[in-house]
Design an enzyme around this catalytic site. Structure first.
Site, PDB file in Angstrom:
ATOM      1  N   GLU A   1       9.567 -43.357  22.556  1.00 39.10           N
ATOM      2  CA  GLU A   1      10.855 -43.492  21.850  1.00 39.10           C
ATOM      3  C   GLU A   1      10.662 -44.159  20.494  1.00 39.10           C
ATOM      4  O   GLU A   1      11.285 -43.777  19.499  1.00 39.10           O
ATOM      5  CB  GLU A   1      11.845 -44.276  22.724  1.00 39.10           C
ATOM      6  CG  GLU A   1      12.260 -43.479  23.965  1.00 39.10           C
ATOM      7  CD  GLU A   1      13.128 -44.268  24.920  1.00 39.10           C
ATOM      8  OE1 GLU A   1      12.702 -45.368  25.331  1.00 39.10           O
ATOM      9  OE2 GLU A   1      14.230 -43.796  25.244  1.00 39.10           O
TER      10      GLU A   1
ATOM     11  N   GLU B   1      10.825 -42.855  32.952  1.00 37.34           N
ATOM     12  CA  GLU B   1      11.892 -43.732  33.450  1.00 37.34           C
ATOM     13  C   GLU B   1      12.527 -43.238  34.751  1.00 37.34           C
ATOM     14  O   GLU B   1      12.968 -44.020  35.583  1.00 37.34           O
ATOM     15  CB  GLU B   1      12.978 -43.899  32.381  1.00 37.34           C
ATOM     16  CG  GLU B   1      12.567 -44.776  31.196  1.00 37.34           C
ATOM     17  CD  GLU B   1      11.669 -44.059  30.181  1.00 37.34           C
ATOM     18  OE1 GLU B   1      11.306 -42.891  30.396  1.00 37.34           O
ATOM     19  OE2 GLU B   1      11.340 -44.692  29.161  1.00 37.34           O
TER      20      GLU B   1
END
Ligand code: NAI
Length: 697
Positions: A105, A125
């Site tokens: 990210e 995640e």
């Protein structure tokens, strides 16, 4: 400082330095933010490179900060990415080795990305029951396309950078460089330093030619595959949002989804299991730097069901094994089973022929103890009789080289007693594998009263090498797992007495998420095993109550799948359980003899009586120090007994329900005259925690 700053020519280099994987903890985020500010304030700097030292660019969030206020302290990852995007000077991410979660990210917030081939790229995640929380679901589809991004986000699996780089039109990588990521990035930074406007992933569009159809399809597929977990469906929602919303709205949508998922019991359970796995390898009084013994050669005593399966674990890890038996036929049979097992994998394309040949070449057999005396570890898996174990361990004590670890795979015998057959009890340890031993993840490491710390440390490290989840258990009858399952089985029996059928009990607990209910499990393991234990108990603890139905079943010769008949019938070559009228009649007759009028029992009551039976015994095990932490008990149940992962294990589930409520339920069960008031006496630790409003974990 968890990131360093230097200027090379006209390029500032910010290097994350937070071992082992440059997790984006507070100090690292702060240091990156400071580096970016410094570079922007320095007139001599024309461009900025961000990279990571050691084994990773960045593995993402720093798991040591999980759940602490530091994880969210400013600059949080969202703020940091915003800062990168706002930088007046171009920022190049130099990606290598591992780029995962928050690390990816962060890179997606840079203006450019340079990557080495072979880099593992992932947004994992979902494996913790979450969606990426710092823009991953919004920026990755813009960079790499909707379908690839969704596949990566829903699976959480890493993809090699060269595969992603080969996707036509991808904007994830601006350049694939060979050799050194930083050198490649510095050269690239020189080329683009003056180019304006600065490109940003946020300005790209995430498009799909048939978005509605595609997302409907994705949603159906994901729901079917992830039935007990809410996160994968949320991943679909978030990626869809990336195609429909402006980036900042999408980020808000992602953030809300992340926070909502964080609170779900499923995510809590997954995080509990994730940390539980790591915690299990740490033994409170055995420091991590305890020196370990070298294990280069393993000897296996007994080539039966367990011996063969256990040996395969070591062979698969490239560790040579020599197997010892009493007769050549036993060796031939044992090796034949192993060979067949490998051949089936070759046939299915799961194992290459040359790897199979290499693996088998690591195996040798013998009838002579002389051939095993130089082994570093010997594991005994002979018949479960103390007399046989005594002979074996006395011989091992005589022949094995000093410092060799002597392990027993016993499932019910006293490891201290076994150790006492040798003059080196410090070298003796239990290694309780589960059947089939080449498949099942769990390994209970049984710590004897005299087991040396370096023996424990060695076995725990070895377990990792052979890909087992190792949990330490003290010496107790049944160790952690089987001691608890005995109470669960007793409750299952009471449920039959009171009015349930075996299939009703199995269905209820399977709906709760167990891989298999207690009666199907009994049929698989062999009902005669429990029968033998109950006979022993009748001598040791004559007051212990049981339903007699399981004994009556064995008296009917119904031992389970191996005899084609147990609680259920089985057709040859088929594991489908078919209800049997004789068994139901046996249960009804037994009830009638005891004067019990059957009642309808709800699924909820069935589940809670079974699970709380585990919880109460688990609390005793914890209190006695047999297990050093509640999460160890949960790991035993998640990896060895088919306890549903989304519930996090029995102790985690009890915490989720609230221990006050657990104790209240036990009081209700105890008041039922057909149940067992002694059984439902809450363990003192459980009663205490419930009274104090605390939890196990
Ligand atoms: P098994 O009967 O399949 O194999 C035992 C093997 O040991 C036989 O091949 C036998 O020939 C050999 N053997 C017996 N005495 C010997 C001696 N003195 N020297 C060398 N070899 C000898 O039994 P299984 O199921 O493999 O069990 C072995 C051990 O593993 C037992 O202690 C059992 O409690 C334990 N265990 C079994 C599990 C299971 O599910 N079967 C699970 C966990 C532990």
């Amino acid at each position: 400082m968890s990131a360093s700053y230097e200027v090379r020519g006209s390029v500032a280099v910010v290097t994350m330095n937070n071992p082992p994987v440059n997790g984006l903890g507070y100090d690292t985020r702060r240091a990156i933010a400071d580096g970016i500010d410094k570079a922007n304030a320095d007139a001599a700097v024309k461009a900025i490179v961000i990279t990571g030292t050691g084994k990773a660019f960045s593995g993402g969030a720093d798991i040591r900060e999980f759940g602490s206020p530091k994880a969210l302290a400013e600059p949080n990852l969202l703020s940091l990415i915003k800062q990168l995007e706002g930088s007046a000077k171009p920022i190049v991410a130099a990606m290598h080795s591992v780029v995962m979660g928050g690390g990816l990210e962060l890179a997606l917030g840079c203006h450019y990305r340079v990557v080495l081939p072979g880099t593992q790229v992932a947004l994992p995640e979902v494996k913790l029951g979450l969606v990426p929380g710092a823009g991953g679901t919004q920026r990755l589809p813009r960079a790499i396309g909707v379908e690839t991004a969704l596949n990566m986000i829903v699976s959480g699996e890493p993809v090699k950078s060269e595969l992603l780089a080969a996707i036509p039109g991808q904007k994830l990588f601006d350049k694939v460089v060979e050799g050194d990521a930083l050198a490649g990035a510095l050269a690239f930074a020189g080329e683009i330093a003056e180019q304006r406007p600065l490109p940003l992933v946020r300005n790209l569009k995430a498009e799909h030619p048939n978005a509605d159809g595609y997302f409907a399809f994705a949603r159906n597929t994901v729901k079917a595959m992830a039935k007990n977990f809410p996160a994968p469906a949320k991943c679909v929602d978030c990626v869809e949002a990336a195609t429909k919303m402006k980036l900042d709205d999408g980020l808000r949508f992602e953030r809300d989804s992340f926070i909502a998922l964080m609170m779900t019991p499923e995510s809590k359970a997954l995080r509990h299991a994730f940390f539980g796995e790591r915690a299990a390898s740490k033994i409170p009084d055995v420091p991590e730097d305890t020196p370990k013994r070298d294990i280069k050669k393993v000897a296996m005593i007994g080539a039966g069901t367990m011996g063969g399966g256990i040996a395969m674990n070591f062979l698969n890890a490239g560790i040579p094994v020599v197997m010892l038996e009493m007769k050549q036929e036993a060796l031939d049979k044992g090796v034949g089973v192993m060979r067949k097992n490998y051949e089936a994998r070759v046939k299915k394309g799961k194992l290459k022929q040359d790897k199979f040949d290499k693996t088998m070449a690591l195996l040798s057999t013998t009838l002579n103890y002389d051939d095993i005396k130089d082994a570093d570890l010997v594991i005994e898996a002979v018949f479960e009789e103390m007399g046989v174990k005594e002979k074996v361990f006395k011989t091992l004590d005589e022949v094995m080289k000093p410092g060799a670890i002597l392990a027993s795979n016993t499932s019910t015998l006293d490891v201290d007693k076994i150790a006492s057959f040798t003059k080196r009890p410090q070298d003796v340890v239990g290694m309780h594998f589960f059947s089939p031993a080449n498949v099942m993840k769990l390994l209970e490491v049984v710590r004897g009263a005299k087991t040396a710390k370096d023996v424990l440390a060695t076995v725990m490290a070895l377990a990792k090498k052979i890909r087992k989840t190792a949990v330490v258990s003290g010496v107790t009858d049944g160790f952690i797992g089987n001691r608890m399952i005995e109470q669960y089985s007793r409750q299952a029996g009471y449920l039959l007495d009171e009015g349930c059928t075996p299939q009703q009990v199995d269905k209820a607990i399977e709906k709760f998420g167990f891989a298999m209910g207690p009666f199907r499990m009994g049929d698989l393991a062999g009902n005669d095993i429990g029968w033998a234990i109950r006979k022993r108990r009748a001598v040791e603890k004559p007051d212990l109550r049981y339903s007699k139905t399981a004994d009556l079943l064995c008296e009917m010769g119904r031992y389970g799948q191996k005899t084609g008949a147990g609680w259920y019938d089985y057709k040859p070559g088929n594991r489908n359980a078919i209800p049997n009228a004789d068994v139901l009649a046996m249960i009804e007759t037994y009830r009638a003899e005891k004067g019990i009028k059957p009642r309808k029992i709800s699924d909820d009551e069935i589940v809670h009586r079974l699970v709380y039976a585990l919880v109460n015994e688990g609390a005793k095990i914890l209190e006695e120090g047999i297990a050093s932490k509640a999460s160890d008990i949960d790991m035993v149940y998640l990896t060895g007994y088919g306890f549903p992962l989304h519930r996090g294990g029995p102790m985690c589930y009890a915490d989720t329900q609230g221990l006050f409520n657990v104790v209240q339920a036990m009081k209700r069960f105890a008041a039922n005259p057909l149940d067992d008031a002694v059984f439902w006496q809450p363990a003192p630790l459980l009663a205490k925690l419930a009274a104090e409003g605390k939890s196990f974990t």
